[in-house]
Every structure is written in structure tokens, then in C-alpha cells.
Design an enzyme around this catalytic site. Structure first.
Site, PDB file in Angstrom:
ATOM      1  N   THR A 138      39.890   0.386 -12.203  1.00 24.63           N
ATOM      2  CA  THR A 138      39.435  -0.558 -11.189  1.00 24.63           C
ATOM      3  C   THR A 138      40.567  -1.457 -10.692  1.00 24.63           C
ATOM      4  O   THR A 138      41.530  -1.716 -11.423  1.00 24.63           O
ATOM      5  CB  THR A 138      38.320  -1.443 -11.793  1.00 24.63           C
ATOM      6  OG1 THR A 138      38.006  -2.495 -10.901  1.00 24.63           O
ATOM      7  CG2 THR A 138      38.753  -2.056 -13.119  1.00 24.63           C
ATOM      8  N   ASP A 139      40.380  -1.981  -9.481  1.00 23.92           N
ATOM      9  CA  ASP A 139      41.356  -2.952  -8.958  1.00 23.92           C
ATOM     10  C   ASP A 139      41.252  -4.306  -9.669  1.00 23.92           C
ATOM     11  O   ASP A 139      42.146  -5.141  -9.560  1.00 23.92           O
ATOM     12  CB  ASP A 139      41.193  -3.129  -7.440  1.00 23.92           C
ATOM     13  CG  ASP A 139      39.820  -3.628  -7.004  1.00 23.92           C
ATOM     14  OD1 ASP A 139      38.955  -3.844  -7.861  1.00 23.92           O
ATOM     15  OD2 ASP A 139      39.627  -3.806  -5.776  1.00 23.92           O
ATOM     16  N   GLU A 140      40.143  -4.518 -10.420  1.00 25.51           N
ATOM     17  CA  GLU A 140      39.945  -5.835 -11.039  1.00 25.51           C
ATOM     18  C   GLU A 140      40.993  -6.134 -12.115  1.00 25.51           C
ATOM     19  O   GLU A 140      41.157  -7.285 -12.508  1.00 25.51           O
ATOM     20  CB  GLU A 140      38.545  -5.939 -11.653  1.00 25.51           C
ATOM     21  CG  GLU A 140      37.467  -5.812 -10.618  1.00 25.51           C
ATOM     22  CD  GLU A 140      36.119  -6.405 -11.030  1.00 25.51           C
ATOM     23  OE1 GLU A 140      36.061  -7.163 -12.009  1.00 25.51           O
ATOM     24  OE2 GLU A 140      35.132  -6.101 -10.348  1.00 25.51           O
ATOM     25  N   TYR A 164      35.087  -7.758 -18.651  1.00 20.86           N
ATOM     26  CA  TYR A 164      35.066  -6.398 -18.087  1.00 20.86           C
ATOM     27  C   TYR A 164      36.476  -5.959 -17.692  1.00 20.86           C
ATOM     28  O   TYR A 164      36.972  -4.916 -18.138  1.00 20.86           O
ATOM     29  CB  TYR A 164      34.126  -6.325 -16.873  1.00 20.86           C
ATOM     30  CG  TYR A 164      34.368  -5.092 -16.017  1.00 20.86           C
ATOM     31  CD1 TYR A 164      34.086  -3.823 -16.503  1.00 20.86           C
ATOM     32  CD2 TYR A 164      34.923  -5.203 -14.733  1.00 20.86           C
ATOM     33  CE1 TYR A 164      34.332  -2.681 -15.740  1.00 20.86           C
ATOM     34  CE2 TYR A 164      35.162  -4.074 -13.956  1.00 20.86           C
ATOM     35  CZ  TYR A 164      34.872  -2.818 -14.465  1.00 20.86           C
ATOM     36  OH  TYR A 164      35.125  -1.699 -13.708  1.00 20.86           O
ATOM     37  N   LYS A 168      38.957  -3.019 -19.212  1.00 22.54           N
ATOM     38  CA  LYS A 168      39.481  -1.897 -18.406  1.00 22.54           C
ATOM     39  C   LYS A 168      41.015  -1.915 -18.443  1.00 22.54           C
ATOM     40  O   LYS A 168      41.664  -0.863 -18.511  1.00 22.54           O
ATOM     41  CB  LYS A 168      38.988  -1.985 -16.955  1.00 22.54           C
ATOM     42  CG  LYS A 168      37.513  -1.691 -16.766  1.00 22.54           C
ATOM     43  CD  LYS A 168      37.103  -0.269 -17.126  1.00 22.54           C
ATOM     44  CE  LYS A 168      37.641   0.768 -16.166  1.00 22.54           C
ATOM     45  NZ  LYS A 168      37.076   2.120 -16.468  1.00 22.54           N
TER      46      LYS A 168
END
Ligand code: NAD
Ligand code: DAU
Length: 361
Positions: A138-140, A164, A168
Site C-alpha cells: 500500500t501507499d500508506e 495497519y 504493512k
């Protein structure tokens, strides 16, 4: 045969559909799929029911952290590649209960890497050279951007802000280390916000569509000005297929739609679409249901992906605009009452009660 973890979830399920439709379009024989999925609240075999029924897809219900089960699946099905979607994926749930995120996203990815590496080590010749492990991320992991910051590139420093995204980020680092240390043939994609069919209605877009249709408040966190970079889910699936075919081992590819939109604009777009397609009986607009509520703790302000590398090196770019993608998405939710009923179980209602009860309007 390919193995897909988390293939009964939102993106993994769409990937299964895309895999077979793409093969048909390209005139290729359909290559069977094994889905390894724990079937948490977010996993739903109904999402891939047509392929399970046809026998093109097989479902193995297992936890990626269960090494015996993963080893057995690899030995039984002998996949030529692994696409790893399985994760706990909802930021709000990671805030109220981070433990499962560490279990699945970090310990689970570690277990899957260990077993996949052992399986790959036992392969010979062509099969070994062709094996791929694609990690869907993810970009997060890159944190939050200000309105003037440049979009995330593959060299942006990691700065995860939620349990989260931290879990990741941990999984991304493990994947990187397995390539660097063991020469394990990995590929990683870091994608922006997806939307489309089969999206679990705890996430912004499906939650707003279903709440609106039920005449319930549309809970916008904070000032509604947070920005996400929206990508239609099938564009993400196609990017993954192309990275599998053309990606350089050990590399990371950022995937995004160049579709930065403020949350409030996403919500009003959905409202206007529904006004057109399913006008309210009392003549009021769906926008009248918008309610600003207490913000998400640590809420990232802006995400944006710079997709230059995947466009230049792989030749991928998105096929859908936000306009075309949201039209397809709203239409799908209007038609898919059976699927919606299966996912809005007691457990779903408990989550909605827990997440929104303490957010004052
Ligand atoms: P999802 O929550 O809809 O689906 C996750 C799937 O993984 C479910 O089928 C669930 O049953 C399964 N799962 C969970 N824990 C498991 C475990 N321990 N063992 C086996 N299966 C397990 O998630 P999604 O939105 O489809 O996201 C898929 C992947 O893509 C995730 O890795 C996520 O981080 C990443 N991603 C998501 C987005 C997005 O916008 N949704 C964007 C970029 C990246
Ligand atoms: O950027 C990729 C990520 O996108 C993925 O890695 C995650 O798995 C996925 O869940 C998604 O994370 P977000 O937190 O951005 O998605 P979510 O749909 O939860 O929220 C999108 C935005 O909408 C965010 O700014 C919070 C806001 N929001 C969300 C909900 C559920 C609201 O305003 N109201 C809501 O009720």
C-alpha cells in the site's frame, strides 16, 4: 497453477475474475488458481463463486501464519507463482485492535515467505527460474503528504502512521530482505486506494453507497478534506499481471490512478449519482444525509502516487477515470443485493456500532 493469498477478499477476489477474463481476452488457456484464505469477516467465497463452481479456482481455507497449512498447499498445488494479498486491511480496525494486524500482516507474511522460499529452493531449472512471489502492498507505508509535497515515489522514505500501515511496512521490509539475503524472486507493488465491486462496506465508498440507500447518515471524518488517490480495482489487477510478466526481480512498483480527490468530493459525487439513478422517495437529496463526525486518530491528510516507474518500465497505465469507475461501482452496488446481504452479517453490524457510536456529529 498460481496461488493467491486473500483471494476471497476485495482486491484478491477481483484479481481472480481479472485473471480468467484477461486470459480469455488474450486467447490464452485459463490457468487454474488456488486461493488460500482464512475467510475472516472480510473474506467471502461468494465473491469468487462462479470460478469455484466451474472448478477453475480452488479454495483452501487456511491462515497464512499456519506454516503446516501453507506448506501443504504449496506441495499439493505446485504453483508457478504466489500473489500475496492476504492482510488485515482496515485502518480503523487497526486502531481499535492492532493485534490481528501484527499476526497476519507481519507474522503471516513471514510464515508465507519462509514456506515459499523452502518450496522455491526445492524447484529445479526452468520452474525455479520462472517462480515469482508478488507482495501486494500500500501507499500508506509512506505516511502522509502536505498539499504541496511531491507524490510518493519508490524512493520516498517509509513513515507509516497507523498500526495497519506499520504492519504493512514491516511486511514490505521482510519481502525486501528475502530478496536481498536469499535471492528469493520477489516483486512488490505499493498501490493507492482501490474502489470497485466486492468492496467490503466498512470502507469509505461502499459504506457511503449503502448508508445512502438505507437513508442513514453519511459519516465524513474531520473536515472531509483528506485526499486519497483513487484507482479502479481492475486497473490495479492489470498492473499486478503486468508486473508479474515484466517486473525486475527485487524491485518495487508504485501503482496509482493520478486521481487525487478530497473525501467530501467523493461523497458528493456518490450522492449525485444516486440522485440520478435511485431518487429518494421524499424528493430530498442524498447530500442532506452528510454528517461530519469525530476524526480518525492520526488521520493521514493526503496520499498521492507518482506512477512514473510503472508507466515507463512496465508500460502500464489505468484504463478507468474516476468518473467511469465510480459509475460502474455505483451500478454494481445497486444490482448486487444478494452479495451485499451476505456480507452485512451480525459481525458487520457490531463493527458499525462500535466504530461510529463514539463519533459525535
Ligand atoms: P480485504 O480486507 O478486502 O481482504 C483481505 C483478505 O485476506 C480476506 O479475504 C481475508 O479473509 C484474508 N485474510 C485476512 N487474514 C488472513 C490470514 N491470516 N490468512 C489468510 N487469509 C487472510 O483487503 P483488500 O482491500 O482486498 O486488500 C488486499 C491487499 O491489498 C492487502 O494486502 C492490502 O494491504 C493491499 N492494498 C489494499 C488497498 C485498498 O485500497 N483496499 C490499496 C493498496 C493495497
Ligand atoms: O491507500 C491505500 C489504503 O486505502 C489501503 O492500504 C487500505 O487497505 C484501504 O483500507 C485504504 O485505506 P484508507 O484509510 O484510505 O481507506 P478508508 O476507505 O477507510 O478511508 C478513506 C478515507 O475516507 C479516509 O480519509 C478516511 C475517510 N472516511 C472513512 C470512513 C470509513 C470517512 O470520512 N468516513 C468513514 O466512515
Amino acid at each position: 497453477m498460481i496461488l493467491i493469498t486473500g483471494g476471497a477478499g476485495f482486491i484478491g477476489g477481483n484479481f481472480v475474475h481479472h485473471w480468467f477474463e484477461r486470459a480469455a481476452k488474450l486467447g490464452l488457456a485459463p490457468e487454474p488458481v488456488v486461493v488460500l484464505d482464512k475467510l475472516t469477516y472480510a473474506g467471502n467465497p461468494a465473491t469468487i463463486a462462479t470460478h469455484l463452481k466451474s472448478g477453475q479456482a480452488t479454495l483452501v481455507q487456511a491462515d497464512i501464519a499456519d506454516r503446516d497449512a501453507v506448506r501443504a498447499a504449496l506441495a499439493t498445488y505446485q504453483p508457478r507463482l504466489v500473489v500475496h494479498f492476504a492482510a488485515e486491511s482496515h485502518v480503523d480496525r487497526s486502531i481499535s485492535g492492532p493485534g490481528e494486524f501484527i499476526h497476519t500482516n507481519m507474522v503471516g507474511t513471514f510464515s508465507l515467505l519462509e514456506e515459499s522460499r523452502a518450496y522455491w529452493s526445492g524447484l529445479q531449472g526452468e520452474a525455479k527460474a520462472a517462480f515469482r512471489f508478488l507482495h501486494v502492498s500500500t501507499d500508506e507505508v509512506y505516511g502522509s503528504l502536505s498539499s504541496t509535497d511531491a507524490a510518493f515515489s519508490e524512493t520516498t522514505a517509509y513513515a507509516p502512521n497507523s498500526p495497519y500501515s506499520a504492519s504493512k511496512a514491516g511486511s514490505d521490509h521482510l519481502v525486501r530482505a528475502y530478496h536481498h539475503t536469499y535471492g528469493f524472486p520477489t516483486l512488490t507493488t505499493n498501490c493507492s486506494n482501490n474502489y470497485g465491486p466486492y468492496h467490503f462496506p466498512e470502507k469509505l465508498i461502499p459504506l457511503m453507497i449503502l448508508n445512502a440507500l438505507d437513508g442513514k447518515p453519511l459519516p465524513v471524518y474531520g473536515d472531509g478534506l483528506n485526499i486519497r488517490d483513487w484507482l479502479y480495482v481492475r486497473d490495479h489487477c492489470e498492473a499486478i499481471c503486468q508486473v508479474l510478466e515484466k517486473g525486475t526481480l527485487g524491485e518495487v512498483y508504485n501503482v496509482g490512478g493520478i486521481n487525487e480527490i478530497k473525501n467530501i468530493d467523493v461523497v458528493t459525487t456518490i450522492c449525485r449519482k444516486l440522485d440520478e439513478l435511485r431518487p429518494r422517495a421524499d424528493g430530498s437529496t442524498y447530500e442532506s444525509l452528510i454528517t461530519y463526525v469525530t476524526d480518525r486518530p492520526g488521520h493521514d491528510r493526503r496520499y498521492a502516487i507518482d506512477p512514473t516507474k510503472i508507466q515507463r518500465d512496465i508500460g502500464w497505465s489505468p484504463a478507468e477515470t474516476f468518473e467511469s469507475g465510480i459509475n460502474k461501482t455505483v451500478a454494481w452496488y445497486l444490482q448486487s443485493t444478494e452479495w451485499i446481504d451476505t456480507v452485512r452479517s451480525g459481525a458487520y453490524r457490531d463493527w458499525i456500532a462500535q466504530n461510529y457510536a463514539d463519533r459525535s456529529a
